[in-house]
Write an enzyme that holds these catalytic residues in place. Structure first.
Site, short mmCIF file in Angstrom:
data_model
loop_
_atom_site.label_atom_id
_atom_site.label_comp_id
_atom_site.label_asym_id
_atom_site.label_seq_id
_atom_site.Cartn_x
_atom_site.Cartn_y
_atom_site.Cartn_z
N GLU A 276 0.82 -1.21 0.00
CA GLU A 276 0.00 0.00 0.00
C GLU A 276 0.86 1.26 0.00
O GLU A 276 0.56 2.23 -0.72
CB GLU A 276 -0.93 0.00 1.22
CG GLU A 276 -2.04 1.02 1.15
CD GLU A 276 -3.06 0.79 2.25
OE1 GLU A 276 -4.23 0.47 1.92
OE2 GLU A 276 -2.71 0.92 3.43
N GLU A 279 2.24 1.63 -3.39
CA GLU A 279 1.20 2.11 -4.30
C GLU A 279 0.97 3.62 -4.11
O GLU A 279 0.84 4.37 -5.09
CB GLU A 279 -0.10 1.35 -4.04
CG GLU A 279 -1.24 1.76 -4.97
CD GLU A 279 -2.55 1.05 -4.65
OE1 GLU A 279 -3.51 1.25 -5.41
OE2 GLU A 279 -2.61 0.31 -3.63
N CYS A 297 -8.63 -1.91 3.56
CA CYS A 297 -8.58 -3.06 4.47
C CYS A 297 -9.93 -3.43 5.06
O CYS A 297 -10.12 -4.55 5.51
CB CYS A 297 -7.61 -2.78 5.62
SG CYS A 297 -5.92 -2.50 5.08
N SER A 317 -7.27 2.01 -3.06
CA SER A 317 -6.08 1.15 -3.11
C SER A 317 -6.49 -0.23 -3.62
O SER A 317 -7.54 -0.76 -3.24
CB SER A 317 -5.46 1.01 -1.73
OG SER A 317 -4.50 -0.01 -1.72
N LYS A 356 -15.97 -9.55 7.35
CA LYS A 356 -14.88 -10.38 6.84
C LYS A 356 -15.41 -11.71 6.29
O LYS A 356 -14.77 -12.33 5.45
CB LYS A 356 -13.85 -10.65 7.95
CG LYS A 356 -13.00 -9.43 8.33
CD LYS A 356 -12.03 -9.05 7.23
CE LYS A 356 -11.17 -7.86 7.62
NZ LYS A 356 -10.26 -7.45 6.54
N GLU A 359 -16.07 -10.81 2.83
CA GLU A 359 -14.87 -10.47 2.08
C GLU A 359 -14.21 -11.69 1.44
O GLU A 359 -13.72 -11.62 0.30
CB GLU A 359 -13.86 -9.78 2.99
CG GLU A 359 -12.57 -9.38 2.29
CD GLU A 359 -11.53 -8.84 3.25
OE1 GLU A 359 -11.37 -7.61 3.33
OE2 GLU A 359 -10.87 -9.66 3.94
N GLU A 364 -13.53 -13.17 -7.52
CA GLU A 364 -12.57 -14.20 -7.92
C GLU A 364 -11.16 -13.86 -7.45
O GLU A 364 -10.31 -14.75 -7.35
CB GLU A 364 -12.60 -14.37 -9.44
CG GLU A 364 -13.75 -15.22 -9.95
CD GLU A 364 -13.74 -16.63 -9.37
OE1 GLU A 364 -12.68 -17.30 -9.42
OE2 GLU A 364 -14.78 -17.04 -8.83
N CYS A 507 -11.40 -1.44 14.18
CA CYS A 507 -11.65 -2.87 14.36
C CYS A 507 -11.79 -3.27 15.83
O CYS A 507 -12.41 -4.30 16.12
CB CYS A 507 -10.52 -3.68 13.73
SG CYS A 507 -10.21 -3.28 12.01
#
Length: 589
Positions: A276, A279, A297, A317, A356, A359, A364, A507
């Site tokens: 990240e 990037e 995230c 991102s 999650k 997620e 794919e 979180c």
């Protein structure tokens, strides 16, 4: 300031304070089922009644006034509260033995407190179909007491508007807007409805049996990873103080349960930072039109982006979350290193988050290893149930270490679990990539705390990097509006880098975290800002005391790139560690 008497105690509190909160300043806890510190009072349950100058009123929504005399408990008030409870129970199923919230249910706790052992009122409970369509959270309207917490959180705190009231009178129930399935609604699976529900009406989608089946299958090689926020919350289920970091004991418990290898999502957090930060630096230097860059995230935030804010997809991102990166590396790099058949590897993640669960199957890209990268994602609450089912005495466990090579992590990885942590970790490494030097002060005080939107400007050797941190989905709109306005007017972007977490506090307060309150703590059970701060402190303390506080100094990460990935942002890294986003139906709020 206003002076009044509560149960003959002299009380002085700021004007506008509710009687309920004023009573707590003199250690008087008025019972309530619908009121929660995170939400505005709905006056829905009727349990918090008090006598004010002879009149019975609801304390949660009644502000104090000068000279007010309040009685919080007398025989008549107790009798009314018992009657209210019996009325609620008459419209509630008697399923405590099979309910996932048994022992952690505020209604059950209140019934025990008031000594209700039977009710002569006829049952009015209606059986509704259980909605588990999201496979992340489960809505059972039969257990709903219509307190309104979930609606308040979903609509006003999160600004998602997936839940609403349906029908009127005794037929009132909470459901996805219009009575549709949650999976067809604007729901982003953040689980804040579940975190605030006082009963078993909204809970996590339980997959503990699925994990036990994997552990009992001798043909499978079952690996587990734990997220940063899990370690500072799991102890609450075993009598520890809020925020106590129990990483070592959690590793030990997971080994006792039968997992072949215990890895850490923090390794994935360090890996995420390498990708990240690289990037961001590439965008900052070469593609300023792609700024600001948003962190990726948080799966509930990703879900929101793909549904509501599709114009922002180019600014997202492309990095997968730490959970997904560990799964991909376990079934490729680790499998090759150890000579394992990836088809027989199962990866279980323990997350503070219900989203999650979505997620791991969102696209794919989550099968970049050739197999589903993470097979099952369970919440902290599910793990604690499994530990208890296994008969493990958690408090007597000795600390153990994670397994190599996907278990080493830096302090920067640990703070991923709280608001501002991802941004702080990324900037530490981005500064190094831009300047070739280490950042002096590794902390950014401007983005600490629980303010909904935090802004700062970081000086990188004369280059100003403008950052923003938003937590709680309801705060994101303001940040996005600023970005859109700048784009439309051709103005300089207000930010270069933006961190978003769906849940207030990050979180540490995810939808899958424990709801348990210690016996000496005030009701209601569940997450409060005080608990958010203590859990966050547990993560920041680990970072402060870590030998290595920088993701790019993680030796196992260096080895991974040298042996397998090549360099940050390489073709192989993109194939395994990055994703893309697809518009999925734009909902109008």
């Amino acid at each position: 300031m206003v002076k009044l008497k509560i149960d003959n105690y002299d009380v002085e509190v700021p004007a506008g304070t509710s009687i309920l909160d004023a009573a707590r300043t003199v250690q008087i806890e008025i019972p309530t089922l619908c009121k929660h510190p995170d939400v505005d009072p709905s006056a829905g349950c009727g349990m918090c009644i008090v006598r004010v100058n002879g009149r019975i009123m609801r304390s949660c929504c009644t502000p104090v006034s000068e000279g007010m005399e309040v009685i919080t408990s007398d025989p008549e008030l107790v009798d009314v509260r018992r009657t209210v409870l019996k009325l609620i129970l008459s419209n509630h199923p008697n399923e405590c033995l099979t309910c996932i919230r048994s022992g952690h249910c505020e209604l059950q706790d209140m019934a025990n407190t008031f000594g209700i052992r039977d009710s002569k009122l006829p049952s009015l409970n209606k059986k509704y179909d259980i909605d588990d369509s999201t496979k992340a959270i489960v809505l059972d309207a039969s257990k709903c007491i219509v307190c309104g917490r979930c609606v308040e959180v979903c609509q006003n705190q999160q600004n998602v508007w997936a839940l609403s009231y349906l029908n009127r009178g005794l037929a009132t129930r909470i459901t996805a807007a219009g009575g549709i399935k949650l999976a067809d609604s604007p729901c982003i699976k953040c689980g804040q409805c579940s975190a605030h529900c006082p009963t078993g009406a909204i809970v996590e989608y339980d997959e503990t049996e699925k994990v036990w089946n994997m552990l009992n299958d001798q043909n499978l090689y079952t690996i587990v990873q734990i997220a940063p926020a899990v370690r500072v919350a799991i102890g609450e289920e075993f009598g520890y103080e809020f925020g106590e970091n129990l990483t070592g004991k959690t590793y030990a418990a997971l080994r006792r349960m039968g997992f072949k290898k215990v890895f850490d999502t923090n390794f994935g957090a360090d890996l995420t930072i390498i990708e990240e930060a690289s990037e961001f630096v590439e965008r900052f230097k070469n593609r300023p039109e792609s700024l600001p860059m948003f962190t990726s995230c948080c799966p509930a935030w990703v879900d929101l982006l793909e549904k509501y804010h599709q114009d922002m997809i180019p600014h997202f991102s492309t990095c997968k979350s730490p959970q997904s990166m560990v799964g991909a590396m376990a079934k490729t790099y680790y499998a090759e290193k150890m000579g394992l058949d990836p088809a027989k590897i199962r990866v279980v993640s323990v997350m503070p988050c219900t989203a999650k669960k979505w997620e791991i199957v969102r696209s794919e890209d989550m099968r970049s290893s050739g197999y589903q990268d993470v097979d099952v994602s369970i919440t902290t609450r599910e793990l604690t149930r499994m530990i208890k089912q296994a008969g493990i005495d958690f408090r007597k466990l000795h600390d153990e270490e994670a397994d190599s090579p996907l278990g080493e992590y830096s302090g920067a990885a640990t703070i991923f679990g709280t608001t501002g942590g991802v941004m702080t970790a990324a900037l530490r490494t981005a500064y190094f990539y831009i300047t070739g030097e280490e950042l002096g002060d590794l902390d950014f005080k401007e983005i600490d705390g629980l303010e909904g939107i935090k802004e700062a400007e970081v000086d990188i050797k004369g280059t100003k990097v403008k950052i923003a941190v938003a937590h709680g989905i309801g705060n994101v709109e303001q940040v996005l509006d600023k970005v859109r306005q700048a784009k439309e007017n051709g103005e300089e972007m207000p930010y270069h880098f933006i961190e978003v977490m769906a849940c207030r506090g990050g979180c540490v307060a995810g939808g899958g975290q424990p709801r348990v309150m210690m016996p000496d703590q005030p009701k209601p059970r569940g997450i409060t800002d005080d608990i958010r701060k203590k859990r966050a402190k547990g993560l920041f303390d680990e970072d402060l005391n870590a030998k290595n506080r920088l993701s790019h100094h993680n030796e196992s990460i260096k080895t991974l790139y040298a042996e397998y990935l090549g360099k940050a942002g390489s073709e192989k890294a993109h194939e395994l560690l990055h994703t893309h986003y697809v518009p999925r139906g734009l909902y109008k709020k």
